[in-house]
Design an enzyme around this catalytic site. Sequence first.
Site, PDB file in Angstrom:
ATOM      1  CB  CYS A   9    -114.094  19.091 -30.162  1.00 27.06           C
ATOM      2  SG  CYS A   9    -113.329  17.684 -30.954  1.00 27.06           S
ATOM      3  CB  CYS A  10    -119.089  17.720 -28.227  1.00 30.17           C
ATOM      4  SG  CYS A  10    -119.743  19.254 -27.551  1.00 30.17           S
ATOM      5  N   GLY A  11    -120.256  18.314 -30.825  1.00 35.57           N
ATOM      6  CA  GLY A  11    -121.037  18.980 -31.870  1.00 35.57           C
ATOM      7  C   GLY A  11    -121.229  20.469 -31.644  1.00 35.57           C
TER       8      GLY A  11
END
Length: 97
Positions: A9-11
Amino acid sequence: MKKKKIYVCCGTGIATSTVISKKVRAVLDEKRIPYEISQCTVQEVASKVSTSKPDMIVSSTTVTGDVGDVPVVIGRSFLTGLKKQETIDEILAILQD
């Protein structure tokens, strides 16, 4: 060895997580560890964990939601190159049966 389920995951769940995901895949392919990787945003990872618990989460940033006892690895080193081997070692240690 059973297939390992990993959330990356990331922003936004798109750009950074794609780069990290490719690098994690390369490591796991080299070590012949079977896996299933799904990408998502940091905001949605907690709800994903509640419905389908992964073996590990690799994130570009701090995960603030409740992910229970699922190990979280900060994968920023796959972007910067700094301490990359330490991150790889941490991932492999978590995924060992």
